[in-house]
Design a protein around this motif. Sequence first.
Motif, PDB file in Angstrom:
ATOM      1  N   UNK B 173       0.831  -1.206   0.000  1.00  0.00           N
ATOM      2  CA  UNK B 173       0.000   0.000   0.000  1.00  0.00           C
ATOM      3  C   UNK B 173       0.870   1.262   0.000  1.00  0.00           C
ATOM      4  N   UNK B 174       1.898   1.249   0.854  1.00  0.00           N
ATOM      5  CA  UNK B 174       2.756   2.427   0.972  1.00  0.00           C
ATOM      6  C   UNK B 174       3.505   2.677  -0.332  1.00  0.00           C
ATOM      7  N   UNK B 175       4.066   1.593  -0.873  1.00  0.00           N
ATOM      8  CA  UNK B 175       4.811   1.696  -2.138  1.00  0.00           C
ATOM      9  C   UNK B 175       3.881   2.211  -3.241  1.00  0.00           C
ATOM     10  N   UNK B 176       2.660   1.697  -3.261  1.00  0.00           N
ATOM     11  CA  UNK B 176       1.696   2.135  -4.276  1.00  0.00           C
ATOM     12  C   UNK B 176       1.413   3.622  -4.122  1.00  0.00           C
ATOM     13  N   UNK B 177       1.252   4.058  -2.884  1.00  0.00           N
ATOM     14  CA  UNK B 177       0.993   5.483  -2.657  1.00  0.00           C
ATOM     15  C   UNK B 177       2.161   6.323  -3.173  1.00  0.00           C
ATOM     16  N   UNK B 178       3.365   5.909  -2.807  1.00  0.00           N
ATOM     17  CA  UNK B 178       4.546   6.681  -3.200  1.00  0.00           C
ATOM     18  C   UNK B 178       4.767   6.647  -4.711  1.00  0.00           C
ATOM     19  N   UNK B 179       4.513   5.495  -5.325  1.00  0.00           N
ATOM     20  CA  UNK B 179       4.797   5.343  -6.758  1.00  0.00           C
ATOM     21  C   UNK B 179       3.742   5.985  -7.651  1.00  0.00           C
ATOM     22  N   UNK B 180       2.486   5.821  -7.299  1.00  0.00           N
ATOM     23  CA  UNK B 180       1.470   6.266  -8.258  1.00  0.00           C
ATOM     24  C   UNK B 180       0.562   7.391  -7.764  1.00  0.00           C
ATOM     25  N   UNK B 181       0.367   7.518  -6.457  1.00  0.00           N
ATOM     26  CA  UNK B 181      -0.477   8.631  -5.992  1.00  0.00           C
ATOM     27  C   UNK B 181       0.379   9.890  -5.830  1.00  0.00           C
ATOM     28  N   UNK B 182       1.475   9.775  -5.072  1.00  0.00           N
ATOM     29  CA  UNK B 182       2.293  10.957  -4.765  1.00  0.00           C
ATOM     30  C   UNK B 182       2.729  11.745  -6.008  1.00  0.00           C
ATOM     31  N   UNK B 183       3.282  11.080  -7.043  1.00  0.00           N
ATOM     32  CA  UNK B 183       3.723  11.884  -8.194  1.00  0.00           C
ATOM     33  C   UNK B 183       2.582  12.636  -8.855  1.00  0.00           C
ATOM     34  N   UNK B 184       1.381  12.106  -8.750  1.00  0.00           N
ATOM     35  CA  UNK B 184       0.251  12.739  -9.410  1.00  0.00           C
ATOM     36  C   UNK B 184      -0.366  13.876  -8.602  1.00  0.00           C
ATOM     37  N   UNK B 185      -0.023  13.939  -7.302  1.00  0.00           N
ATOM     38  CA  UNK B 185      -0.580  15.047  -6.521  1.00  0.00           C
ATOM     39  C   UNK B 185       0.509  16.028  -6.106  1.00  0.00           C
ATOM     40  N   UNK B 186       1.773  15.755  -6.500  1.00  0.00           N
ATOM     41  CA  UNK B 186       2.889  16.588  -6.048  1.00  0.00           C
ATOM     42  C   UNK B 186       2.655  18.062  -6.383  1.00  0.00           C
ATOM     43  N   UNK B 187       2.265  18.323  -7.641  1.00  0.00           N
ATOM     44  CA  UNK B 187       2.046  19.712  -8.042  1.00  0.00           C
ATOM     45  C   UNK B 187       0.917  20.339  -7.244  1.00  0.00           C
ATOM     46  N   UNK B 188      -0.128  19.555  -7.013  1.00  0.00           N
ATOM     47  CA  UNK B 188      -1.249  20.045  -6.228  1.00  0.00           C
ATOM     48  C   UNK B 188      -0.811  20.397  -4.814  1.00  0.00           C
ATOM     49  N   UNK B 189       0.105  19.585  -4.271  1.00  0.00           N
ATOM     50  CA  UNK B 189       0.591  19.853  -2.918  1.00  0.00           C
ATOM     51  C   UNK B 189       1.420  21.138  -2.889  1.00  0.00           C
ATOM     52  N   UNK B 190       2.218  21.365  -3.931  1.00  0.00           N
ATOM     53  CA  UNK B 190       3.012  22.597  -3.989  1.00  0.00           C
ATOM     54  C   UNK B 190       2.074  23.809  -4.054  1.00  0.00           C
ATOM     55  N   UNK B 191       1.048  23.690  -4.892  1.00  0.00           N
ATOM     56  CA  UNK B 191       0.064  24.776  -4.996  1.00  0.00           C
ATOM     57  C   UNK B 191      -0.607  25.000  -3.645  1.00  0.00           C
ATOM     58  N   UNK B 192      -0.977  23.905  -3.009  1.00  0.00           N
ATOM     59  CA  UNK B 192      -1.621  23.960  -1.705  1.00  0.00           C
ATOM     60  C   UNK B 192      -0.698  24.646  -0.690  1.00  0.00           C
ATOM     61  N   UNK B 193       0.594  24.319  -0.764  1.00  0.00           N
ATOM     62  CA  UNK B 193       1.580  24.924   0.141  1.00  0.00           C
ATOM     63  C   UNK B 193       1.650  26.431  -0.074  1.00  0.00           C
ATOM     64  N   UNK B 194       1.748  26.847  -1.326  1.00  0.00           N
ATOM     65  CA  UNK B 194       1.897  28.280  -1.612  1.00  0.00           C
ATOM     66  C   UNK B 194       0.660  29.064  -1.178  1.00  0.00           C
TER      67      UNK B 194
END
Lengths: 340, 262
Positions: B173-194
């Motif tokens: 589950x963790x590997x799946x999150x890191x491999x396929x969920x995280x890269x797809x929300x990374x930009x959204x997280x940066x936007x959310x941070x700013x």
Amino acid sequence: MMGYLILDGITYYYQKDVFVLRNLNLSVNKGEIMVLLGESGSGKTTLLKIITGFLKPKEGRIIIDGKDVTNLPPNKRDIGIVFQNYALFPHMSVLDNIIYGLKIRKVPKAEAIKEAKELIDLLNLSGLENKRPSQLSGGQQQRVAIARALIIKPRILLMDEPMSNIDPKLRSKLRTETKKILKTYNITTIYVTHDQDDAFEIGDRIAILHVGVIENVDTPKNLLDNPKTTYVASFIGYENIIPITKIKDILSLSIDEHTNSCTHVGIKASSIKLSREPLDSNDYISLRGHVNLISYKKDKISYHISTSIGMLEAYAYDEFLKEGEAVYVNISRRSLVFLK
Amino acid sequence: MPENKFFNILISLLFGLTISIILLPIILPLTISFSSSYTITFPPRGFTLEWFINIFLFKSLVDGFKFSLMLGIFASLIAIAMSLPATYAFYRYNFKLKGYLENLLLSPSLTPEIVLSFMLLVYFKALKIDHSFWLLLGHVLILIPYATRYTYASLINLDISIEDAAVALGASRLKAFLDVIAPNIAKGLVASFLLSFIVSFNAFSISLFLSYGETLPLPIAMWNYLQVRYDPTIAALSTILVIFTLTLSLIVRKIVELRGVR
């Protein structure tokens, strides 16, 4: 012959006594394409999750190749899944999508690419390796999903409504191609669908799921010619289903072993002959009736005739009867199907 | 629609009015930054860059800027780290009380900030929490609704089954999150941070109530400055802040656009 995949007494419920699956048994042979056909709410999705391990059955066992996998988590089951919307990884190229399963298994990249190459050729995906999933057509996405699932050499391939995202006009062609690939690979496949065209074209056998129970498992031909239950008969298009009590005397049936547990008789509209005079043949049962309703189909005319055993639907290719007119309904004895 | 001269003029007028209502109150006062007058007067007189230089001569303003920068960065990071697991659960699972929990996480943004600030002051005092954590905790609290909303937005468009697909292919589950969920929300997280950072950087009442000690967040430092000196320095600083915030939001826009064409 012992099945390669055996579902043994699978029971599932979200609330006690509200069964989603009830003591479900199914045995799939090696290399066979088994279609799970059912309407929405039949328990297809739940059964799928149980086979893949995303849900644990409340009772029963799942056996693959002689091994009980009931308690294995989904990432240890070696089941390839082609998801309904394909679930391709949007941020990865086609090639990276395909080799993902090998990457997880720590296969060296060069070797993984070599294996992917074979599948890419087999599935006619050459030239698309560096594309993103969003740049592909529905059919191409489906083939990538199949390649990604097959590369781990799964023991079973599970396809969940794979045609639902494909243009209906292209489905038939794609089914033939998909079936060819599955047969080339000789992979045991569970193919889940609610679409009968899908089921009958692709399945070696079809299991009809209805409210958590498999009503009938058979080859497409046998299912059409000889459905076992009232539900299956009406589901696959038997227009006339008559309670056995109404027709018993007319058929001069003695209640024998064959008909003992049967409750209904199924008659296809296409196996009924309409005529102005009763047919003089022992092969037919002739009933007098009146035309009640005429409706037009694309290539034929459907007559609804009221008779002593109820309303019967029959087809003809020309409009030789008017509403209210008397007519004889001739039912071929051999075409009668006894249903539970 | 037929070409209509009158209609076109009306539209242009409305457009001009809208722009002037939104933009002029921001832009016009900023011209004071360049005024050579020693008090804040409008319209500005003369031209000088003195006030911009003046900002850097006041330690409280420079320190306030640095402090707000650090506070904004850490509070946003913590708020996102806290809201990500929650939003992930909302995205992934259906459970009882889900709707209520979502509302609970959004509730700090529905409470008037001044009320929230006051209650936090009382609360932190009662719990005897060390003063140095007040601002950080307070900012994290007001950022959680924003972080939750923006993080959720980046997850909601993602197909949930890609994670199952990775798991079926053998990933944990963790590997799946890191491999396929995280890269797809990374930009959204940066936007959310700013965006969270901008909210923190601008927060006034909460900073006013929970500030303690020598170093104050920038809005409070500016407020204090105005109490003592009524010169265009604050206008000059405001000009810089407007450009700073605008740049951040343009970056967010760019990121969100990039997500669109992915």
